[in-house]
Motif scaffolding. Sequence first.
Motif, PDB file in Angstrom:
ATOM      1  N   MET A 295       9.407  -8.174  -2.127  1.00 16.59           N
ATOM      2  CA  MET A 295       8.058  -8.353  -2.767  1.00 16.59           C
ATOM      3  C   MET A 295       7.957  -6.858  -3.184  1.00 16.59           C
ATOM      4  SD  MET A 295       4.128  -8.402  -0.877  1.00 16.59           S
ATOM      5  CE  MET A 295       2.635  -8.045  -1.569  1.00 16.59           C
ATOM      6  N   ALA A 296       7.187  -7.163  -4.445  1.00 14.13           N
ATOM      7  CA  ALA A 296       7.380  -5.895  -5.718  1.00 14.13           C
ATOM      8  C   ALA A 296       6.506  -5.359  -5.532  1.00 14.13           C
ATOM      9  CB  ALA A 296       7.237  -6.294  -6.918  1.00 14.13           C
ATOM     10  N   HIS A 297       6.104  -3.892  -5.477  1.00 13.37           N
ATOM     11  CA  HIS A 297       4.745  -3.100  -4.828  1.00 13.37           C
ATOM     12  C   HIS A 297       4.552  -2.661  -6.609  1.00 13.37           C
ATOM     13  CE1 HIS A 297       4.168  -4.831  -0.680  1.00 13.37           C
ATOM     14  NE2 HIS A 297       5.000  -4.646  -0.305  1.00 13.37           N
ATOM     15  N   ARG A 298       3.151  -2.285  -6.851  1.00 14.86           N
ATOM     16  CA  ARG A 298       2.700  -1.209  -7.559  1.00 14.86           C
ATOM     17  C   ARG A 298       2.995   0.227  -6.830  1.00 14.86           C
ATOM     18  NH1 ARG A 298       2.224  -0.487 -13.333  1.00 14.86           N
ATOM     19  NH2 ARG A 298       4.003  -2.806 -14.017  1.00 14.86           N
ATOM     20  N   GLY A 299       2.946   1.499  -7.418  1.00 12.11           N
ATOM     21  CA  GLY A 299       2.571   2.430  -6.591  1.00 12.11           C
ATOM     22  C   GLY A 299       2.132   3.851  -7.698  1.00 12.11           C
ATOM     23  N   SER A 300       1.413   4.964  -6.910  1.00 16.03           N
ATOM     24  CA  SER A 300       1.240   5.582  -7.981  1.00 16.03           C
ATOM     25  C   SER A 300       0.534   6.981  -7.057  1.00 16.03           C
ATOM     26  CB  SER A 300       0.699   5.482  -9.171  1.00 16.03           C
ATOM     27  OG  SER A 300      -1.580   5.026  -8.451  1.00 16.03           O
ATOM     28  N   CYS A 301       0.491   8.187  -8.025  1.00 14.29           N
ATOM     29  CA  CYS A 301       0.190   9.457  -7.566  1.00 14.29           C
ATOM     30  C   CYS A 301      -1.782   8.286  -8.074  1.00 14.29           C
ATOM     31  CB  CYS A 301      -0.059  10.488  -8.300  1.00 14.29           C
ATOM     32  SG  CYS A 301      -0.121  10.563  -9.708  1.00 14.29           S
ATOM     33  N   HIS A 302      -2.539   9.275  -7.133  1.00 18.41           N
ATOM     34  CA  HIS A 302      -4.224   9.674  -7.885  1.00 18.41           C
ATOM     35  C   HIS A 302      -4.616   9.017  -9.823  1.00 18.41           C
ATOM     36  CE1 HIS A 302      -8.534  10.369  -7.929  1.00 18.41           C
ATOM     37  NE2 HIS A 302      -8.032   8.993  -7.140  1.00 18.41           N
ATOM     38  N   CYS A 303      -4.018  10.223 -10.173  1.00 20.57           N
ATOM     39  CA  CYS A 303      -4.806  10.095 -11.813  1.00 20.57           C
ATOM     40  C   CYS A 303      -3.696   9.333 -12.191  1.00 20.57           C
ATOM     41  CB  CYS A 303      -4.305  11.863 -12.361  1.00 20.57           C
ATOM     42  SG  CYS A 303      -2.793  12.279 -12.095  1.00 20.57           S
ATOM     43  N   GLY A 304      -2.449   8.174 -11.769  1.00 20.52           N
ATOM     44  CA  GLY A 304      -1.597   7.400 -12.528  1.00 20.52           C
ATOM     45  C   GLY A 304      -0.531   8.569 -13.095  1.00 20.52           C
TER      46      GLY A 304
ATOM     47  N   ASP B 186      10.947  -2.553  -4.954  1.00 22.00           N
ATOM     48  CA  ASP B 186      11.081  -4.028  -4.381  1.00 22.00           C
ATOM     49  C   ASP B 186      11.565  -3.807  -2.580  1.00 22.00           C
ATOM     50  OD1 ASP B 186      11.281  -6.090  -4.689  1.00 22.00           O
ATOM     51  OD2 ASP B 186      13.724  -6.347  -5.507  1.00 22.00           O
ATOM     52  N   GLY B 187      10.313  -3.713  -2.168  1.00 22.08           N
ATOM     53  CA  GLY B 187      10.996  -3.609  -0.934  1.00 22.08           C
ATOM     54  C   GLY B 187       9.792  -4.705  -0.237  1.00 22.08           C
ATOM     55  N   GLU B 188       9.804  -4.551   1.833  1.00 20.80           N
ATOM     56  CA  GLU B 188       8.834  -5.289   2.202  1.00 20.80           C
ATOM     57  C   GLU B 188       8.462  -4.205   2.818  1.00 20.80           C
ATOM     58  OE1 GLU B 188       7.344  -7.680   2.692  1.00 20.80           O
ATOM     59  OE2 GLU B 188       8.575  -9.156   1.361  1.00 20.80           O
ATOM     60  N   VAL B 189       6.968  -3.748   2.946  1.00 16.53           N
ATOM     61  CA  VAL B 189       6.457  -2.505   4.373  1.00 16.53           C
ATOM     62  C   VAL B 189       5.731  -3.014   5.583  1.00 16.53           C
ATOM     63  CG1 VAL B 189       4.400  -0.019   4.030  1.00 16.53           C
ATOM     64  CG2 VAL B 189       5.938  -1.291   1.952  1.00 16.53           C
ATOM     65  N   GLY B 190       6.525  -2.035   6.929  1.00 20.39           N
ATOM     66  CA  GLY B 190       6.257  -3.110   7.712  1.00 20.39           C
ATOM     67  C   GLY B 190       6.249  -1.554   8.651  1.00 20.39           C
ATOM     68  N   GLU B 191       7.301  -1.134   9.293  1.00 19.03           N
ATOM     69  CA  GLU B 191       6.652   0.650   9.688  1.00 19.03           C
ATOM     70  C   GLU B 191       6.680   0.632   9.030  1.00 19.03           C
ATOM     71  OE1 GLU B 191       9.246   0.723  14.300  1.00 19.03           O
ATOM     72  OE2 GLU B 191      10.311   2.009  12.096  1.00 19.03           O
ATOM     73  N   VAL B 192       6.100   2.002   9.303  1.00 20.10           N
ATOM     74  CA  VAL B 192       5.342   3.479   8.769  1.00 20.10           C
ATOM     75  C   VAL B 192       6.085   4.355   9.706  1.00 20.10           C
ATOM     76  CG1 VAL B 192       5.077   2.396   6.563  1.00 20.10           C
ATOM     77  CG2 VAL B 192       3.544   3.459   8.370  1.00 20.10           C
TER      78      VAL B 192
END
Length: 116
Positions: free
Chosen positions: A1-10, A17-23
């Motif tokens: 699965m693809a995720h988009r991420g960013s800092c606060h201001c962008g 590209d990956g699963e987020v399960g355990e952190v």
Amino acid sequence: MAHRGSCHCGKVAFELDGEVGEVIDCNCSMCRRRGGLLAFFPAEAFTLLTPESDYGTYRFNAERIAHHFCLTCGIAPFSEGVNPKTGEKMACVNVRCLPDVDLSSLSVRQVDGASF
Ligand SMILES: [Zn+2]
């Protein structure tokens, strides 16, 4: 699965590209202050969408990990390092910077980084 991420201001944005399960919730001298929830991925799974010049980099202790932070808003969305066992390049993502991840659904593992 693809995720988009960013800092606060962008100004620092990426695709993952990956699963987020355990952190990981780490108690080392930096993480306890910064307060991220971390997940590790192979470097190939991580694609930076913004210029490298928009982030600063902080290193401490053995200086093996490059901790990046946005020069505008100060949020630290990811770090880069090498898996000490395999030599593989890794991206360490602060999953709090992935807006589509339900933080309450994650299983959080406490890591005693203060003792490393
Ligand atoms: Zn920012």
